[in-house]
Write an enzyme that holds these catalytic residues in place. Structure first.
Site, PDB file in Angstrom:
ATOM      1  N   HIS A 264      25.300  28.643  16.201  1.00 22.29           N
ATOM      2  CA  HIS A 264      24.476  27.435  16.263  1.00 22.29           C
ATOM      3  C   HIS A 264      25.263  26.271  15.683  1.00 22.29           C
ATOM      4  O   HIS A 264      26.020  26.457  14.719  1.00 22.29           O
ATOM      5  CB  HIS A 264      23.170  27.626  15.474  1.00 22.29           C
ATOM      6  CG  HIS A 264      22.120  26.606  15.799  1.00 22.29           C
ATOM      7  ND1 HIS A 264      22.061  25.390  15.169  1.00 22.29           N
ATOM      8  CD2 HIS A 264      21.108  26.616  16.711  1.00 22.29           C
ATOM      9  CE1 HIS A 264      21.052  24.692  15.670  1.00 22.29           C
ATOM     10  NE2 HIS A 264      20.461  25.416  16.617  1.00 22.29           N
ATOM     11  N   GLU A 322      17.491  31.623  20.397  1.00 21.15           N
ATOM     12  CA  GLU A 322      17.401  32.010  21.812  1.00 21.15           C
ATOM     13  C   GLU A 322      17.288  33.516  21.996  1.00 21.15           C
ATOM     14  O   GLU A 322      16.659  33.989  22.931  1.00 21.15           O
ATOM     15  CB  GLU A 322      18.610  31.489  22.597  1.00 21.15           C
ATOM     16  CG  GLU A 322      18.846  30.006  22.482  1.00 21.15           C
ATOM     17  CD  GLU A 322      17.814  29.154  23.216  1.00 21.15           C
ATOM     18  OE1 GLU A 322      16.769  29.701  23.608  1.00 21.15           O
ATOM     19  OE2 GLU A 322      18.056  27.953  23.369  1.00 21.15           O
TER      20      GLU A 322
HETATM   21  N1  ACO Z   1      30.184  34.113  20.946  1.00 22.15           N
HETATM   22  C1  ACO Z   1      31.519  34.149  20.705  1.00 22.15           C
HETATM   23  N2  ACO Z   1      32.209  33.203  20.047  1.00 22.15           N
HETATM   24  C2  ACO Z   1      31.498  32.165  19.616  1.00 22.15           C
HETATM   25  C3  ACO Z   1      30.115  32.038  19.809  1.00 22.15           C
HETATM   26  C4  ACO Z   1      29.451  33.073  20.499  1.00 22.15           C
HETATM   27  N3  ACO Z   1      28.143  33.046  20.730  1.00 22.15           N
HETATM   28  N4  ACO Z   1      29.686  30.892  19.269  1.00 22.15           N
HETATM   29  C5  ACO Z   1      30.775  30.293  18.749  1.00 22.15           C
HETATM   30  N5  ACO Z   1      31.860  31.061  18.962  1.00 22.15           N
HETATM   31  C6  ACO Z   1      33.223  30.784  18.512  1.00 22.15           C
HETATM   32  C7  ACO Z   1      33.932  29.785  19.406  1.00 22.15           C
HETATM   33  O1  ACO Z   1      34.629  30.434  20.453  1.00 22.15           O
HETATM   34  C8  ACO Z   1      34.867  29.109  18.426  1.00 22.15           C
HETATM   35  O2  ACO Z   1      35.960  29.960  18.214  1.00 22.15           O
HETATM   36  P1  ACO Z   1      37.444  29.371  18.126  1.00 22.15           P
HETATM   37  O3  ACO Z   1      37.375  28.299  17.076  1.00 22.15           O
HETATM   38  O4  ACO Z   1      38.265  30.559  17.780  1.00 22.15           O
HETATM   39  O5  ACO Z   1      37.717  28.788  19.466  1.00 22.15           O
HETATM   40  C9  ACO Z   1      34.063  29.077  17.146  1.00 22.15           C
HETATM   41  O6  ACO Z   1      33.156  30.171  17.226  1.00 22.15           O
HETATM   42  C10 ACO Z   1      33.282  27.786  16.930  1.00 22.15           C
HETATM   43  O7  ACO Z   1      32.629  27.457  18.155  1.00 22.15           O
HETATM   44  P2  ACO Z   1      32.034  26.033  18.504  1.00 22.15           P
HETATM   45  O8  ACO Z   1      31.778  25.980  19.959  1.00 22.15           O
HETATM   46  O9  ACO Z   1      32.898  24.965  17.901  1.00 22.15           O
HETATM   47  O10 ACO Z   1      30.731  26.060  17.682  1.00 22.15           O
HETATM   48  P3  ACO Z   1      29.524  25.141  17.908  1.00 22.15           P
HETATM   49  O11 ACO Z   1      28.898  25.036  16.612  1.00 22.15           O
HETATM   50  O12 ACO Z   1      29.871  23.896  18.600  1.00 22.15           O
HETATM   51  O13 ACO Z   1      28.695  26.023  18.945  1.00 22.15           O
HETATM   52  C11 ACO Z   1      27.006  26.978  20.184  1.00 22.15           C
HETATM   53  C12 ACO Z   1      27.350  26.238  18.897  1.00 22.15           C
HETATM   54  C13 ACO Z   1      27.264  26.085  21.391  1.00 22.15           C
HETATM   55  C14 ACO Z   1      25.500  27.331  20.145  1.00 22.15           C
HETATM   56  C15 ACO Z   1      27.825  28.269  20.276  1.00 22.15           C
HETATM   57  O14 ACO Z   1      27.655  29.069  19.128  1.00 22.15           O
HETATM   58  C16 ACO Z   1      27.549  29.076  21.544  1.00 22.15           C
HETATM   59  O15 ACO Z   1      28.107  28.777  22.597  1.00 22.15           O
HETATM   60  N6  ACO Z   1      26.639  30.118  21.469  1.00 22.15           N
HETATM   61  C17 ACO Z   1      26.276  30.892  22.614  1.00 22.15           C
HETATM   62  C18 ACO Z   1      25.235  30.153  23.462  1.00 22.15           C
HETATM   63  C19 ACO Z   1      23.860  30.114  22.819  1.00 22.15           C
HETATM   64  O16 ACO Z   1      23.363  31.085  22.278  1.00 22.15           O
HETATM   65  N7  ACO Z   1      23.229  28.937  22.883  1.00 22.15           N
HETATM   66  C20 ACO Z   1      21.918  28.680  22.305  1.00 22.15           C
HETATM   67  C21 ACO Z   1      22.045  27.979  21.005  1.00 22.15           C
HETATM   68  S1  ACO Z   1      20.488  27.753  20.210  1.00 22.15           S
HETATM   69  C22 ACO Z   1      19.911  26.276  20.729  1.00 22.15           C
HETATM   70  O17 ACO Z   1      20.670  25.464  21.189  1.00 22.15           O
HETATM   71  C23 ACO Z   1      18.476  25.931  20.646  1.00 22.15           C
END
Ligand code: ACO
Length: 385
Positions: A264, A322
């Site tokens: 998140h 989610e």
């Molecule tokens: N699975 C695997 N790796 C992940 C995940 C995940 N679910 N979430 C983050 N990471 C990793 C990224 O690859 C990144 O790794 P890196 O730095 O080695 O490249 C690191 O963790 C940070 O990721 P960001 O994208 O910078 O984190 P951010 O805080 O922007 O992302 C997000 C938040 C978009 C929700 C992300 O965690 C994600 O894509 N999750 C999966 C989709 C999801 O469940 N969405 C619903 C969110 S809840 C809501 O919006 C109401």
């Protein structure tokens, strides 16, 4: 008045405080969500949706009389106008996705409810019609898409129960209603998220609540905001049986894919909404549901958390709202296409409450932009270009 020049550029407005609100507070470090003074885990499993709505609108819990009045006001507005129904029929004949149909129909939500209200209270009936009719629009459209006639709302039952009744044509059991109330309460408000901000920007121009809520639906539709719960469940279905979660998820991570339902932007510890919905899912699946699916989902969650800790050390990737939204709404027999529209049925409570707050603040939201385009261009006549 000369504009104050703001030189700091904050992409996505991250960390920028745009408004003061008494409606909700999201603390991503503590993993805390407060809604009008209540920790979400205190409020969501106990309140009816109408109580949460009243709390957001009036900053206090209703007494029995106030609650009955609100329920009656909603019930009297729940039926759709002929114009809204015709619009939904036309949309269904073109197989318009449910969120688009909701956006179109939301704009007509005030039709047929003309009342004499004092000018300063004009927004209240509009907001009541929006909240009351969101559930009817989504349910009626869902049935029309499936080739069925809409079911008329039942004025004798509460908002959550009527929604399920209008979707399935049967008065739902108590556990179903409780699970849906908990879900709607859990998502009713969540700080300055994109759709709420959209609503406030629109209202800040002294536009109306219907316009603000239509804009908010448009913002919620995007996959980065309200569009992720479907895929969170897909992984559970694809894994299919106990013992297969780890290798399946490991492969996904090795291919560089993300595990849906984890991580998140704001919460760097477990999303408190996930806990609230996890408890609601447990109650629902253990009283009336597919227990094997529930147990498999728990296994998928544990496997995901341990693999994420291994593959992305230090990132604190925890279960988000989610994952359990998907499990809970699936347990309520809602198709994945209904997940985001059902989110809107809950969030419209927060959007309208923010509209009232913005109305009282009465300050145009008008940030600045940093110009990075060309300068000093000279006009070239068309024949010379
Ligand atoms: N699975 C695997 N790796 C992940 C995940 C995940 N679910 N979430 C983050 N990471 C990793 C990224 O690859 C990144 O790794 P890196 O730095 O080695 O490249 C690191 O963790 C940070 O990721 P960001 O994208 O910078 O984190 P951010 O805080 O922007 O992302 C997000 C938040 C978009 C929700 C992300 O965690 C994600 O894509 N999750 C999966 C989709 C999801 O469940 N969405 C619903 C969110 S809840 C809501 O919006 C109401």
């Amino acid at each position: 008045m000369s504009e104050q020049i703001q030189t700091a550029f904050v992409p996505g407005l991250e960390g920028v405080v745009a408004v003061k609100t008494r409606l909700s507070n999201v603390d991503g470090k503590k993993g805390e969500l407060i809604v009008a003074g209540f920790p979400i885990e205190e409020l969501a499993p106990r309140a009816s949706f109408e109580e949460t709505l009243y709390l957001l609108w009036y900053d206090t819990l209703p007494n029995a009389e106030q609650l009955a009045e609100l329920r009656e006001s909603l019930a009297s507005r729940r039926s759709l106008s002929r114009a809204t129904l015709e619009l939904l029929r036309a949309a269904a004949s073109e197989k318009v996705p449910p969120m688009d149909a909701l956006r179109m129909a939301a704009g007509t939500a005030g039709l047929g409810t003309n009342e004499d209200v004092p000018a300063e209270d004009e927004a209240r009936p509009e907001a009541l019609s929006l909240v009351a009719r969101f559930s009817t629009i989504v349910a009626a459209y869902w049935r029309l898409l499936g080739g069925k006639e809409p079911v008329q709302p039942d004025p004798e039952v509460g908002h959550a129960a009527t929604y399920l009744y209008m979707l399935f044509g049967e008065i739902p059991g108590e556990e179903f209603v409780r699970a849906l109330e908990t879900y709607l309460n859990t998502v009713a408000d969540h700080g300055m998220n994109a759709s709420t901000f959209t609503a406030r920007v629109i209202l800040s121009t002294r536009s109306d609540v219907v316009s603000a809520v239509v804009g908010a639906v448009g913002a919620l539709k995007g996959p980065l905001h309200g569009g992720a719960p479907g895929p969170a469940l897909d992984a559970v279905f694809e894994i299919g049986e106990a013992g297969r979660a780890k290798p399946y998820l490991r492969e996904k991570l090795e291919r560089g894919e993300r595990l849906m339902g984890f991580g998140h932007r704001v919460y760097k510890v477990r999303d408190p909404r996930a806990d609230t919905l996890a408890a609601a899912s447990e109650r629902l699946y253990t009283t009336d549901g597919d227990k094997a699916l529930y147990e498999l989902a728990l296994e998928v969650e544990q496997a995901s958390l341990s693999l994420l800790a291994e593959h992305k050390p230090g990132r604190n990737l925890e279960t988000n709202v989610e994952f359990y939204t998907a499990l809970l709404l699936h347990g309520l027999r809602l198709s994945t296409d209904l997940f985001t529209p059902t989110f809107a049925v809950g969030r419209v409570a927060g959007w309208t409450a923010h509209c009232f707050e913005q109305h009282d603040l009465d300050r145009l939201i008008r940030p600045q932009s940093a110009y990075v385009g060309a300068r000093d261009r000279r006009w070239i006549p068309l024949e010379e270009r």
